[in-house]
Design an enzyme around this catalytic site. Structure first.
Site, PDB file in Angstrom:
ATOM      1  CB  CYS A 164      -0.745   0.596   1.009  1.00 25.54           C
ATOM      2  SG  CYS A 164      -2.002  -1.348   1.126  1.00 25.54           S
ATOM      3  CG  HIS A 304      -1.670   4.403   5.157  1.00 24.76           C
ATOM      4  ND1 HIS A 304      -2.103   4.200   4.110  1.00 24.76           N
ATOM      5  CD2 HIS A 304      -1.951   3.419   5.730  1.00 24.76           C
ATOM      6  CE1 HIS A 304      -2.143   2.972   3.897  1.00 24.76           C
ATOM      7  NE2 HIS A 304      -2.061   2.423   4.466  1.00 24.76           N
ATOM      8  CD  GLU A 315      -1.371   8.149   9.033  1.00 25.42           C
ATOM      9  OE1 GLU A 315      -1.330   8.269   8.824  1.00 25.42           O
ATOM     10  OE2 GLU A 315      -3.051   6.810   9.122  1.00 25.42           O
ATOM     11  CE  LYS A 336      -5.642   4.016   2.579  1.00 21.77           C
ATOM     12  NZ  LYS A 336      -4.439   5.199   2.374  1.00 21.77           N
ATOM     13  CG  HIS A 341      -6.409   0.341   2.123  1.00 20.55           C
ATOM     14  ND1 HIS A 341      -5.970   1.330   1.295  1.00 20.55           N
ATOM     15  CD2 HIS A 341      -5.460  -0.427   2.679  1.00 20.55           C
ATOM     16  CE1 HIS A 341      -4.318   1.174   1.936  1.00 20.55           C
ATOM     17  NE2 HIS A 341      -4.698  -0.088   2.465  1.00 20.55           N
ATOM     18  CG  PHE A 400       0.201  -5.905   3.822  1.00 21.56           C
ATOM     19  CD1 PHE A 400      -0.855  -5.057   5.800  1.00 21.56           C
ATOM     20  CD2 PHE A 400      -0.824  -6.753   3.763  1.00 21.56           C
ATOM     21  CE1 PHE A 400      -1.541  -5.402   5.532  1.00 21.56           C
ATOM     22  CE2 PHE A 400      -2.211  -6.911   3.707  1.00 21.56           C
ATOM     23  CZ  PHE A 400      -2.494  -6.580   5.190  1.00 21.56           C
TER      24      PHE A 400
END
Length: 412
Positions: A164, A304, A315, A336, A341, A400
């Protein structure tokens, strides 16, 4: 360093669940609309998740029908958004030195639908029925390669695969190409099209997705205490980066200047972020150092913000560490919440939104944030957009594998 060239954004393009026009998508964001809906491109009856940020898309708007058939959906998205970005930039193709023009595009997964379709052919009809276009369609570098072929660009051309964080890393590398005088113009960003049976099943198996099937528009709820996972989306966000002097000389309209880039790795877990966000902290600090910018100068953060328990809390903790007492004064938002996402495309789409926020003096809201969770105690611009005079914006992308990327842009 003084010898580094300045880099600006002069063109942008989108393919999203809220549309493809910059104005249409932006207006929907500011109005607090969601593009998440019940998936209708395949049968979800056996899936625990039936919703997604699905794109209503016609590849032949900008791509020749025959050529479109030779591309996976993720590559089609990148072509459409890339061509829109180039057209938006106002560049004169014939006047460019194409040896100094490049394409750098990120994707976390690439041509998954091609893999799915061609494997089905092997099972049902035998290996001799696999398409000769299978590999050229599924390879992640098809996005950058197809764009380069379309424009006959002969400069830097590669693709970034960091889950991502892919698009943000691609933009960062494009930024550095121009900074160090290896290119004048780069088309960059990210694309993803994993909202297909195999993609959905895989993320369902991870138990990473929201199952709020009866309320699709409310399913993506970053930082909210009732969040239960992210919503899988698809699409692309692309832009044209140019050397500032090159753009200025031709009288280009400039959306923003890219001033900082940071990238790190958690080195901890294949899917989970570091609980305290140490890697994210280092990424943000690196981007600020690259920009030679004091933390208190940042006036907006596009987070994010996936809507998963661990991401949102880590975050938030990282932002507090980097910005200290100023963290409470910085508006953040997770777009998002509107689109789901987009995996490897998210950083491209979100930097487009960040640039529009600077240009248009408005902060898109985090929709569905009805009750902030414990530890999520920053200003996430809940529910409603806000007018603001923004000077510098930061965009975070975490993936990831522990991949972290941060981009900082400023008003010109």
């Amino acid at each position: 360093m003084a010898d580094k060239r300045r880099v600006v954004i002069t063109g942008m393009g989108l393919v999203t669940a809220l549309g493809e026009s910059l104005d249409t998508v932006w207006d929907s964001l500011i109005a607090g609309k969601s593009g998440v809906r019940v998936v209708n491109s395949f049968d979800t009856s056996k899936y625990p998740v039936k919703i997604g940020g699905e794109v209503d898309y016609d590849p032949t708007r900008l791509i020749d029908k025959r050529e479109a058939k030779r591309m996976d959906r993720f590559s089609q998205f990148a072509m459409t958004a890339g061509i829109d970005a180039f057209n938006d930039s106002g560049l004169d193709l014939e006047s460019l030195n194409r040896d100094r023009c490049g394409c750098i595009v990120g994707s976390g997964i690439g041509g998954l639908s091609t893999i799915e379709q061609e494997h089905k052919k092997i099972i049902e009809k035998g290996p001799d029925r696999v398409s000769p276009f299978c590999v050229p369609k599924l390879m992640v570098n098809a996005c950058s390669a197809n764009l380069a072929i379309y424009y006959k660009f002969r400069g830097a051309n590669h693709s970034i695969v960091t889950a991502c964080a892919s698009a943000a890393h691609a933009i960062g590398h494009a930024y550095r190409e121009i900074q160090r005088d290896d290119a004048d113009v780069v088309i960059t960003g990210g694309s993803e099209a994993a909202l297909i049976p195999l993609g959905m099943a895989s993320f369902c198996a991870l138990k990473a997705l929201s199952t709020r099937n009866d309320e699709p528009e409310k399913a993506s709820r970053p930082f909210d205490r009732d969040r239960e996972g992210f919503v899988l989306g698809e699409g692309a966000g692309m832009m044209v980066l140019e050397d500032y002097e090159f753009a200025k000389k031709r009288g280009a309209r400039i959306y923003a200047e890219l001033v900082g880039f940071g990238m790190t790795c958690d080195g901890g877990h294949i899917t989970q972020p570091s609980p305290c966000g140490e890697g994210a902290v280092d990424s943000m600090n690196m981007a600020l150092r690259d920009a030679d910018l004091a933390p208190e100068k940042v006036s907006y953060i596009n987070a994010h913000g996936t809507g998963t328990k661990m991401n949102d809390s880590s975050e938030s903790a990282a932002v507090k560490t980097v910005f200290g007492s100023h963290a409470k004064n910085i508006p953040l938002s997770s777009t998002k919440s509107h689109l789901g996402h987009l995996l490897g495309a998210s950083g491209g789409v979100e930097l487009v939104f960040s640039a529009l926020a600077l240009q248009r003096g408005a902060i898109p809201p985090t929709i569905n944030l009805d009750n902030p969770d414990e530890g999520c105690d920053l200003d996430y611009t809940p529910l409603e957009a806000r007018q603001a005079d923004l000077q510098y914006a930061m965009s975070n992308s975490f993936g990831f594998g522990g991949h972290n990327a941060t981009l900082v842009i400023g008003k010109v």
